[in-house]
Design a protein around this motif. Structure first.
Motif, PDB file in Angstrom:
ATOM      1  N   ALA A 113     -33.180   7.384  32.836  1.00  0.00           N
ATOM      2  CA  ALA A 113     -33.226   8.739  32.289  1.00  0.00           C
ATOM      3  C   ALA A 113     -34.663   9.092  31.932  1.00  0.00           C
ATOM      4  O   ALA A 113     -35.425   8.238  31.469  1.00  0.00           O
TER       5      ALA A 113
ATOM      6  N   TYR B  29     -31.452  12.831  34.654  1.00  0.00           N
ATOM      7  CA  TYR B  29     -30.871  11.560  35.086  1.00  0.00           C
ATOM      8  C   TYR B  29     -31.472  11.184  36.430  1.00  0.00           C
ATOM      9  O   TYR B  29     -31.591  12.025  37.331  1.00  0.00           O
TER      10      TYR B  29
ATOM     11  N   VAL C 101     -26.604  11.575  28.804  1.00  0.00           N
ATOM     12  CA  VAL C 101     -26.283  10.957  30.083  1.00  0.00           C
ATOM     13  C   VAL C 101     -25.877   9.515  29.815  1.00  0.00           C
ATOM     14  O   VAL C 101     -26.264   8.916  28.811  1.00  0.00           O
TER      15      VAL C 101
END
Length: 298
Positions: A91, A124, A75
């Motif tokens: 994250a 995320y 991510v």
């Protein structure tokens, strides 16, 4: 669980470094069982690789953005210019994972951690989904970004939030504790990590932190804190966290404990009456200091 006597609750920036991390607080060096924190300071284009081991973690930008790779997934975190400019995305990385944090433009990143039983998915956390809460009133007003609290984000044990206190205000007030499991209280080890806004001329500011114990569980802290410093709270009453006039204070709270993932606190009975005095007193008009939208602050 009591802290080993040799552990100093106040850890100055860089005093518990372990490359590639500027700061490493673990259950082992804190003398407790669950809570942890690492801080990465990466120059432009740098990356750090590490294994989470028994800990679930978050990657939380303090300044800058980064790419986070966890095993075979990745991510990108937009991040922020500073903790005083916006609420950030983040994250979640599970236990027993190989992680790489890469910062194309450099940055500082906090990694709150907790010893975990379950291995949850890599995820995320959008900035827009972070609940922003205003607490207190008058000079006890503060902003709380509840990005990883039990109601806002799933984790196994980890609880984490950010608090922003305008210059001259007190937060973590009235003093409270969460060191016993019982009605209205949960047992949680806590880490405070601090950042202080610079002056208009760019000079460094400071804040102050108070921690005090019970007769049978002594702890005594009344300390000046600066950007990058950490205070450990294994037990006892903590508060206030004091922002010096002219310098906004940020702190990251990291908590974990043995019981259910709950954040329940008990006020010091000598000072709990203060909450009742807030009725009809407005929140400091400077709040909120940040939101998920970037603003032109230092």
């Amino acid at each position: 669980m009591t802290m080993r006597a040799r552990v100093n609750p106040l850890m100055r920036r860089g005093s518990v470094a372990d490359k590639p991390f500027e700061t490493v607080v673990s259950p082992e060096n804190a003398g407790w069982r669950y809570s942890g924190l690492r801080v990465l300071d990466l120059p432009i284009g740098a990356r750090a690789r590490f294994f989470t081991g028994p800990d679930e973690m978050l990657v939380l930008p303090l300044t800058g953005g980064c790419d986070v790779t966890c095993d075979d997934e990745r991510v990108t975190l937009t991040g922020r210019r500073s903790v005083f400019s916006r609420v950030t995305d983040f994250a979640y990385v599970p236990k027993e994972s190989a992680v790489t944090v890469r910062a194309p433009n450099g940055g500082r990143f906090a990694l709150p951690a907790a010893r975990a039983d379950r291995r949850l998915p890599f995820r995320y956390g959008p900035a827009e989904n972070v609940p922003v809460e205003l607490r207190g009133a008058g000079q006890a007003s503060r902003q709380v970004n509840n990005f990883c609290t039990p109601e806002s984000f799933e984790a196994d044990r980890l609880i984490a939030c950010e608090v922003l206190t305008p210059g001259g205000n007190w937060s973590s007030y009235p003093p409270h504790k969460h060191d016993e499991t019982g009605p209205g209280e949960s047992s949680l080890e806590e880490i405070y990590y601090y950042e202080v806004s610079p002056s208009p001329a760019g000079t460094a500011g400071c804040g102050y932190q108070r921690v005090y114990g019970h007769p049978d569980r002594p702890i005594e802290v009344c300390a000046e804190v600066r950007s990058g410093d950490v205070v450990l709270i294994p037990y006892g009453w903590h508060g206030p966290s004091m922002a010096a006039p002219g310098y906004d204070l940020y702190y990251l709270n990291v908590m974990a404990g043995p019981g259910a993932r709950e954040w329940l606190v008990r006020d010091d009975p000598e000072h709990g009456w203060v909450r009742g005095s807030w009725a009809g007193v407005p929140i400091d008009e400077r709040l909120p200091l940040t939101s998920s939208k970037e603003r032109t602050r230092p």
